[in-house]
Design a protein around this motif. Structure first.
Motif, PDB file in Angstrom:
ATOM      1  N   ILE A 130     -36.112   8.257  19.715  1.00  0.00           N
ATOM      2  CA  ILE A 130     -36.659   6.911  19.549  1.00  0.00           C
ATOM      3  C   ILE A 130     -35.834   5.902  20.331  1.00  0.00           C
ATOM      4  CG2 ILE A 130     -36.994   5.047  17.865  1.00  0.00           C
ATOM      5  CD1 ILE A 130     -37.773   7.263  15.848  1.00  0.00           C
ATOM      6  N   GLN A 131     -34.511   6.054  20.256  1.00  0.00           N
ATOM      7  CA  GLN A 131     -33.646   5.139  21.005  1.00  0.00           C
ATOM      8  C   GLN A 131     -33.848   5.298  22.507  1.00  0.00           C
ATOM      9  OE1 GLN A 131     -29.718   6.019  19.539  1.00  0.00           O
ATOM     10  NE2 GLN A 131     -29.961   4.728  17.717  1.00  0.00           N
ATOM     11  N   ASP A 132     -33.994   6.529  22.975  1.00  0.00           N
ATOM     12  CA  ASP A 132     -34.239   6.761  24.398  1.00  0.00           C
ATOM     13  C   ASP A 132     -35.573   6.152  24.822  1.00  0.00           C
ATOM     14  OD1 ASP A 132     -31.838   8.085  24.597  1.00  0.00           O
ATOM     15  OD2 ASP A 132     -32.729  10.104  24.513  1.00  0.00           O
ATOM     16  N   ALA A 133     -36.587   6.297  23.977  1.00  0.00           N
ATOM     17  CA  ALA A 133     -37.905   5.741  24.289  1.00  0.00           C
ATOM     18  C   ALA A 133     -37.825   4.208  24.317  1.00  0.00           C
ATOM     19  CB  ALA A 133     -38.939   6.193  23.268  1.00  0.00           C
ATOM     20  N   ALA A 134     -37.066   3.629  23.396  1.00  0.00           N
ATOM     21  CA  ALA A 134     -36.927   2.184  23.381  1.00  0.00           C
ATOM     22  C   ALA A 134     -36.196   1.681  24.611  1.00  0.00           C
ATOM     23  CB  ALA A 134     -36.178   1.746  22.108  1.00  0.00           C
ATOM     24  N   LYS A 135     -35.222   2.408  25.067  1.00  0.00           N
ATOM     25  CA  LYS A 135     -34.517   2.041  26.283  1.00  0.00           C
ATOM     26  C   LYS A 135     -35.456   2.085  27.483  1.00  0.00           C
ATOM     27  CE  LYS A 135     -29.955   3.606  24.795  1.00  0.00           C
ATOM     28  NZ  LYS A 135     -28.928   4.640  24.976  1.00  0.00           N
TER      29      LYS A 135
END
Length: 103
Positions: free
Chosen positions: A94-99
């Motif tokens: 999720i954090q990677d997708a948000a980045k």
């Protein structure tokens, strides 16, 4: 498994899972300790009556149940650990997708 709560980070959710795991281990340890104490209180008598015999049989059953509870606790700990790892991976994704969305 603990469902993520709005506003909580992955680390907070993982910490809650770890705390639940520790609580299960403590309960299993206390149960086994109580069973060992109960077994050590039983003394062997030269003449064994029906009540003593029944008590010994109950002790055996309780000891076996304690072992099964301990094994179940170990399995639960494995499942919780695996779930925690999956939650952590999902959080990272999720954090990677948000980045990726911010770029």
């Amino acid at each position: 498994m603990v469902a993520p709560v709005a506003g909580q980070s992955i680390e907070q959710n993982y910490q809650e899972i770890s705390e639940m795991k520790a609580g299960g281990s403590i309960r299993a340890t206390l149960l086994v300790s109580a069973l060992l104490l109960a077994l050590s209180a039983c003394q062997k008598h030269e003449s064994e009556g029906p009540a003593e015999h029944a008590g010994k049989e109950i002790d055996k059953v309780v000891a076996k149940a304690g072992q099964q509870v301990e094994k179940a606790g170990e399995e639960i700990n494995k499942v919780v650990e695996k779930a925690g790892q999956q939650v952590e991976k999902a959080g990272e994704a999720i954090q990677d997708a948000a980045k990726g969305d911010k770029k």
